[in-house]
Motif scaffolding. Structure first.
Motif, mmCIF file in Angstrom:
data_model
loop_
_atom_site.group_PDB
_atom_site.id
_atom_site.type_symbol
_atom_site.label_atom_id
_atom_site.label_comp_id
_atom_site.label_asym_id
_atom_site.label_seq_id
_atom_site.Cartn_x
_atom_site.Cartn_y
_atom_site.Cartn_z
ATOM 1 N N MET A 69 0.732 -1.116 0.100
ATOM 2 C CA MET A 69 0.081 -0.027 -0.042
ATOM 3 C C MET A 69 0.995 1.198 0.029
ATOM 4 N N SER A 70 0.550 2.119 -0.917
ATOM 5 C CA SER A 70 1.116 3.327 -0.934
ATOM 6 C C SER A 70 0.981 4.511 0.429
ATOM 7 N N VAL A 121 -3.145 -7.389 0.151
ATOM 8 C CA VAL A 121 -3.428 -7.513 -1.222
ATOM 9 C C VAL A 121 -2.995 -9.008 -1.812
ATOM 10 N N TRP A 128 -2.291 -10.471 -5.021
ATOM 11 C CA TRP A 128 -2.198 -10.221 -6.459
ATOM 12 C C TRP A 128 -2.543 -11.372 -7.553
ATOM 13 N N SER A 166 -8.247 -8.149 -2.860
ATOM 14 C CA SER A 166 -7.678 -8.118 -1.483
ATOM 15 C C SER A 166 -8.835 -8.288 -0.487
ATOM 16 N N THR A 183 -4.536 -3.983 -6.150
ATOM 17 C CA THR A 183 -3.907 -2.692 -6.444
ATOM 18 C C THR A 183 -3.183 -2.293 -5.182
ATOM 19 N N ASN A 184 -2.202 -1.452 -5.448
ATOM 20 C CA ASN A 184 -1.287 -0.861 -4.153
ATOM 21 C C ASN A 184 -1.822 0.388 -3.800
#
Ligand code: FEO
Length: 394
Positions: A1-2, A16, A18, A34, A173-174
């Protein structure tokens, strides 16, 4: 995660996935998924909202370490399915003082599925609240979205809704928040079609109830978080309230080309009459795309060859699935070919009791389709176009 912060003191601690490509050993996940878990710190108490899939224990524990949580007072279980509940036993072991908060029905599931001791639970009624000090969690019972025990959790002071599966998307998604609305719309519609569509009339009622809650953020348990909630609320309103559109869904199988020839002719005939067609070759199609197409379509035409006196099993599988998903279909028909007879139409018709459809005259031909068969397909196209016009499906 950003980013991990939804609001001051409200953290994403989920995982998450992927690489997962199948859910429930059934649903294709072309974009992964996720399992979202959230930590809410109040001035006096701390709550964890849902956990993650059992395959992702280490990620959840690592994220809890990163946000520096020493004590959890409440673990909120919105839903008992194991992709969210599977780590409850590990969390309760690591944070032994924590109480597990859920609906009475959810408690029964969690005792059965995860053998969690009865003494760990606090059951809550609809609209009941728990105080974290300067923050309040309100619990909104939402049965049959999509299990009977489900609830939504609303963080009043921050106007954040944690709806578990509702409003979710299978999308890895991150990015914490939605950035690419087109991509998320596609993933959320696929998710709705596969998971939520059977309960669309229940969801209508829940959407009405949610109107009384000011919502700044919707934080579901799959996919990115909605910090512009109107985007997903509007999408759901269209999926559950809108009338179907001028669309025919045409899943088919062809073994030696006869049924394919009929499908091509019907698609041409429908196109000439201004009807949109979504055609799916069931030997290769992603069933999620077929499910998505059924969200908006009033009419399905099955293209089916006869195998051993009955429908090709791949078509039977698709019909079984469509019947389970309960889309808003109004009309159905069957086209295809046979060699020496059989009960394809009768067998398929009995496989769709949940679909409240008018069955339009089927077109079955012996061997390769001939002039009279093409004429019958033109008549079917006329009937479909007329029915769509009469019902104002545009
Ligand atoms: Fe994401 Fe119904 O579990």
């Amino acid at each position: 995660m950003s980013k991990v912060t939804l609001a001051e003191g409200v953290f994403y601690v989920g995982a998450v996935d992927w690489d997962r490509r199948l859910f429930d050993s059934l649903i294709p996940l072309p974009d992964g998924t996720s399992y979202n878990s959230y930590l809410v710190k109040g001035s006096e108490k701390t709550a964890l909202i849902d956990t993650v899939d059992p395959t992702m224990t280490d990620v959840l524990m690592s994220h809890l370490n990163q946000v520096g949580v020493k004590k959890i007072d409440y673990v909120i279980a919105n839903h008992a399915e194991q992709d969210h509940s599977g780590n409850l036993p590990n969390i309760l072991e690591r944070y032994p003082e924590a109480k597990l908060v859920c609906t009475p029905r959810c408690k029964d599931f969690l005792v059965d599925l995860l053998m969690i001791p009865e003494g760990k639970f606090i059951t809550v009624n609809d609209k009941e609240t728990i105080s974290l000090g300067n923050r309040t969690l309100e619990f909104i019972h939402a049965p049959w979205v999509h299990w009977p025990e489900t609830m939504l959790t609303y963080l009043r002071e921050d106007k954040i809704l944690f709806p578990c599966d509702l409003f979710g998307s299978h999308l890895a998604t991150n990015e914490l928040f939605v950035t690419d609305e087109g991509r998320v719309y596609e993933a959320a519609k696929r998710y709705f079609a596969e998971i939520m569509m059977p309960f669309w009339s229940n969801i209508q009622k829940h959407l009405e109830r949610l109107k009384s809650y000011p919502i700044d953020i919707i934080a579901p348990s799959h996919g990115p978080v909605h910090n512009k909630p109107e985007f997903i609320l509007k999408a759901y309103r269209s999926w559950v309230f809108d009338e179907p559109k001028n669309i025919v869904v045409l899943p088919y199988i062809s073994m030696h080309g006869s049924t394919q020839k009929m499908v091509r002719h019907l698609v041409e005939a429908l196109t000439e009459r201004g009807v949109t067609v979504k055609q799916f070759d069931l030997t290769a199609t992603d069933l999620g795309k077929l499910a998505m197409a059924l969200v908006d379509a009033p009419t399905v035409v099955l293209g089916v060859p006869t195998v051993l006196a009955g429908p090709h099993p791949n078509v039977a599988h698709a019909v079984f699935l469509a019947n389970a998903l309960r889309p808003k279909l109004r009309f159905a028909s069957i086209i295809g070919s046979y060699g020496w007879g059989g009960k394809t139409v009768e067998m398929l018709s009995t496989m769709m009791p949940n679909l409240k459809v008018e069955v339009l005259p089927p077109v079955l031909c012996k061997g390769f389709p001939k002039e009279a068969d093409f004429k019958a397909l033109d008549d079917l196209a006329n009937t479909i176009a007329q029915k769509h016009k009469e019902n104002k499906f545009t």
